[in-house]
Design a protein around this motif. Structure first.
Motif, PDB file in Angstrom:
ATOM      1  N   LYS A  74       0.866  -1.191   0.000  1.00  0.00           N
ATOM      2  CA  LYS A  74       0.000   0.000   0.000  1.00  0.00           C
ATOM      3  C   LYS A  74       0.889   1.222   0.000  1.00  0.00           C
ATOM      4  O   LYS A  74       1.982   1.180   0.569  1.00  0.00           O
ATOM      5  N   ASN A  75       0.412   2.328  -0.568  1.00  0.00           N
ATOM      6  CA  ASN A  75       1.281   3.501  -0.535  1.00  0.00           C
ATOM      7  C   ASN A  75       0.998   4.326   0.702  1.00  0.00           C
ATOM      8  O   ASN A  75      -0.119   4.382   1.204  1.00  0.00           O
ATOM      9  N   THR A  76       2.043   4.965   1.223  1.00  0.00           N
ATOM     10  CA  THR A  76       1.907   5.696   2.474  1.00  0.00           C
ATOM     11  C   THR A  76       2.008   7.198   2.292  1.00  0.00           C
ATOM     12  O   THR A  76       1.706   7.943   3.203  1.00  0.00           O
ATOM     13  N   LYS A 104       1.107  10.918   0.175  1.00  0.00           N
ATOM     14  CA  LYS A 104      -0.058  11.468  -0.525  1.00  0.00           C
ATOM     15  C   LYS A 104       0.386  11.769  -1.939  1.00  0.00           C
ATOM     16  O   LYS A 104       1.275  12.564  -2.160  1.00  0.00           O
ATOM     17  N   GLN A 149      -4.199  12.646  -5.051  1.00  0.00           N
ATOM     18  CA  GLN A 149      -4.902  12.601  -3.774  1.00  0.00           C
ATOM     19  C   GLN A 149      -5.061  13.992  -3.194  1.00  0.00           C
ATOM     20  O   GLN A 149      -6.137  14.372  -2.716  1.00  0.00           O
ATOM     21  N   ASP A 168      -7.217   7.067   6.119  1.00  0.00           N
ATOM     22  CA  ASP A 168      -6.382   5.928   5.775  1.00  0.00           C
ATOM     23  C   ASP A 168      -6.597   5.437   4.369  1.00  0.00           C
ATOM     24  O   ASP A 168      -6.259   4.321   4.066  1.00  0.00           O
ATOM     25  N   TYR A 186      -5.830   4.674   0.733  1.00  0.00           N
ATOM     26  CA  TYR A 186      -4.600   4.581  -0.037  1.00  0.00           C
ATOM     27  C   TYR A 186      -4.976   4.551  -1.500  1.00  0.00           C
ATOM     28  O   TYR A 186      -6.047   4.111  -1.881  1.00  0.00           O
TER      29      TYR A 186
END
Lengths: 173, 540
Positions: free
Chosen positions: A135-137, A139, A143, A156, A158
């Motif tokens: 998963k990407n953390t 922004k 986004q 939260d 993603y």
């Protein structure tokens, strides 16, 4: 007076049309391509581990660098389910007309990273199950643009995600 | 110009461009998605193939007879087509256009399963004749000596040798096979008659390898019969490809085969004498390990003195001092891998180029096989499948898949011996084997640990046959090595006697001498007992 208000609204509208919408469209495109590359890299990583039976630190590092080359930061979760055939064997030895069930022991990301500190390669055997979730953390641009236009409840969410898993087909050693 | 007009013109120009770009990006995304999906389907289908092959050969008593093996290979290929056809929703004729070849690499050669013309107009998939891993050598120095060597996946080889300068006519053509090793490591013991003695009392039949004594062994395993007698451990030795068991009861049937889940008594006198000659206190002893080293020493000495002239690119292959040919990095092993690789590549290129004559529009090419996959191929029994020509988005799919088989009757690899100590069995690499110095250990082949099925009607009068399961070896796996696979050293380390480091402590070869002795004995015994379909013996 009315004329200048119309002019301001016109400039504002022009700015949105010329800059914001194309930017949103193109950044979503970038995100799609990043997600594709992450999915391919994850599938390749898991398939390599499944067909060779070895999970090596160098493979993991290569996978990590492929992921970060998309320009985002990711959180990787790995899970190894190790097959234990001993309970099945003991049940069959007690009552020979039944086949006992095998059980699986789970090992998660932090335990795997601990093992990597002492050994370079983790061997898996036929019947183990290996799965990876990414998963990407950070922004991404799309986004933040979207949050500017409309905000989504829940921090939260993603944008880029991939997951893959399967049974190991070969004994590693 | 008013700024609104500029904005509208900008939109009119940019909108089509972005539409076209997003369409292009979508096509690329689809291509890569389909490629990943087909890769996964191909690998699943290949795994099914090798599993089918393994199941068929392990449970087939006659699997070493050539026709039976051909049937097993055809069955495994049908499994491949069936699985791939089901998951990709193609029928068999359409799928056959996209599969140029399937290769099965076995112990001493390989089979190619590809399309060929059976008549002028009809073509169908069939197994091409067996190809051995061979190479032809000629003496560059002009003495006229020639040799053809058939290699295998480990250190066994068959040599066809022609020496025109030999003194007797019968020494001109020599054909022998054997295991090639370093003969200086093997020491014959004074006073032991290896050729004539079948059993040595109190362990007098022995041979030394690097100072370790290799002696005879007593092998046992559990059996369950249809009549459901209590399972009992029977003592056995191997004869040909089958096991001769010694009967525990005091009856006139002393030895039996285990066939169709019953005790089939042995009446043949030659076989009974074979077992009787090896009888000592405690049962019938297997001297295959001693035979392995004795024959290997004779064979290797002959090879080193007679095939010394063989050069590969001006590099000597045989008779290199201080090298153990069984290890991974030795000159012999590198040369063997190169021979096998060249043979497979040449035949593959020909098969795939040939396939172009059946092609419609797609041109078939050989994909680049990676080094990791070559490494697997050249040391294990494996299957390679190719899938080409399926349109996916912007290009055609062209890929291969290599899957190896670890539990097979075809060959004894160094990793396939499990050491049994106490109530547990261990793989080579287990730290407990070296640290805890288990006193009573013995090595067995990994197929002996697989669950067996017996059909029995459970003592009832009706005809219902039910499945009864048993394990020939009742020990459970050690959690370090068989479940968690925490392996600290390799079989090559044990063979060469390297220092083993576990958690900071170093163990020298004297510390694990017991493990070394029993592992080498078990490996030698299993390799010697493996049924080989081409083995020749000439007087040397």
């Amino acid at each position: 007076m009315g004329d200048s208000i119309i002019t301001i609204i016109a400039i504002f509208l022009a700015a949105i049309l010329m800059f914001i919408f194309p930017l949103m469209a193109l950044s979503e495109r970038t995100d799609n391509i990043a997600e594709l590359s992450v999915q391919t890299a994850t599938a390749e990583f898991v398939d390599t581990v499944r067909t060779t039976g070895k999970l090596s630190l160098s493979e993991y590092d290569k996978f990590l660098s492929t992921l970060t080359s998309t320009g985002n930061s990711f959180e990787i979760e790995m899970k190894i389910q190790q097959l234990d055939e001993n309970p099945g064997k003991k049940v069959t030895q007690a009552t020979s007309s039944k086949i006992g069930e095998n059980i699986y022991y789970n090992t998660y990301t932090s335990q795997i990273m601990e093992r990597f500190q002492t050994e370079n390669i983790i061997y898996l055997k036929e019947g183990d199950i290996f799965s990876v979730q990414v998963k990407n953390t950070n922004k991404t641009i799309s986004q933040s643009l979207r949050n500017f236009v409309y905000s989504l409840a829940g921090n939260d969410t993603y944008q880029i995600a991939a997951e893959h898993g399967g049974i190991v087909t070969v004994n590693g050693n | 110009m008013k700024i609104q007009y500029l904005a509208v013109i900008f939109i009119v120009i940019i909108l089509p461009i972005s539409l076209v770009l997003s369409q292009y990006a979508r096509v690329q995304i689809d291509t890569i998605n389909m490629q990943t999906k087909y890769n996964k389907l191909l690998s699943e289908a290949t795994y099914d193939t090798i599993k089918a092959f393994q199941l068929n050969t392990v449970n087939n008593r006659y699997s070493n007879v050539a026709t039976s093996k051909l049937r097993d290979i055809t069955a495994a290929s049908n499994t491949f087509f069936k699985t791939l056809g089901t998951t990709m929703v193609y029928n068999r004729e359409d799928l056959e256009q996209h599969i140029p070849a399937i290769i099965y690499t076995l112990y001493d050669g390989y089979y190619v399963y590809t399309k060929s013309y059976t008549s002028d107009i009809k073509s169908e998939f069939s197994i091409k004749p067996f190809v051995y891993y061979t190479r032809y050598y000629q003496d560059q120095a002009g003495t006229g000596r020639k040799a053809i060597i058939n290699y295998t996946l480990d250190n066994y080889m068959t040599v066809f040798y022609f020496n025109p300068n030999a003194t007797n006519d019968e020494d001109k053509y020599i054909t022998i096979s054997g295991f090639y090793t370093n003969p200086d490591d093997i020491e014959l013991i004074e006073g032991v008659e290896y050729e004539n003695m079948n059993y040595g009392a109190n362990g007098t039949l022995k041979i030394k390898y690097q100072g370790i004594e290799i002696t005879e062994e007593l092998l046992t395993e559990n059996l369950v019969f249809s009549s459901l007698e209590n399972p009992y451990e029977y003592n056995y030795i191997k004869y040909g490809n089958k096991k001769i068991y010694r009967n525990n009861a005091l009856s006139d049937v002393k030895y039996f085969w285990y066939e169709n889940y019953v005790k089939t008594p042995i009446y043949d006198n030659a076989i009974k004498n074979y077992a009787e000659n090896r009888r000592g206190n405690g049962g019938i002893y297997s001297r295959s390990a001693v035979d392995y080293y004795y024959n290997a020493k004779k064979f290797s000495e002959w090879v080193n003195s007679n095939l010394d002239w063989i050069r590969d690119d001006n590099k000597k292959i045989f008779n290199i001092p201080n090298e153990i040919p069984e290890l991974r990095g030795s000159t012999f092993n590198e040369h063997r891998m190169e021979v096998i690789r060249e043979s497979i590549t040449t035949n593959l290129i020909k098969a795939i180029a040939n396939y172009n004559s059946y092609a419609n529009s797609y041109e078939y090419e050989l994909p680049q096989i990676s080094e990791i996959d070559w490494d697997d191929l050249l040391n294990n029994v494996s299957v390679i499948t190719f899938l080409q020509g399926i349109p996916i988005g912007s290009k055609y799919f062209n890929d291969y898949c290599v899957i190896t088989n670890n539990k097979t009757e075809e060959m004894i690899s160094k990793n396939s011996i499990y050491m049994v100590g106490g109530q547990e069995y261990h793989k080579i690499g287990c730290p407990n084997l070296v640290k805890n110095k288990i006193a009573q250990i013995k090595g067995y082949f990994n197929l002996d640990f697989v669950r067996q099925t017996v059909k029995s009607n459970l003592g009832q009068e009706n005809d219902n046959q039910e499945n009864v399961y048993f394990y020939p070896r009742t020990e459970s796996g050690c959690y370090y090595c068989t479940v968690k696979s925490e392996l600290s050293y390799t079989p090559d380390d044990i063979i060469s006697g390297n220092d083993i480091i576990i958690g900071g402590t170093t163990f020298k070869k004297e510390n694990y001498a017991n493990l070394r002795k029993y592992y080498l004995t078990a490996l030698a015994r299993e390799k010697q007992d493996l049924y080989k379909s081409n083995s020749f013996k000439d007087n040397i």
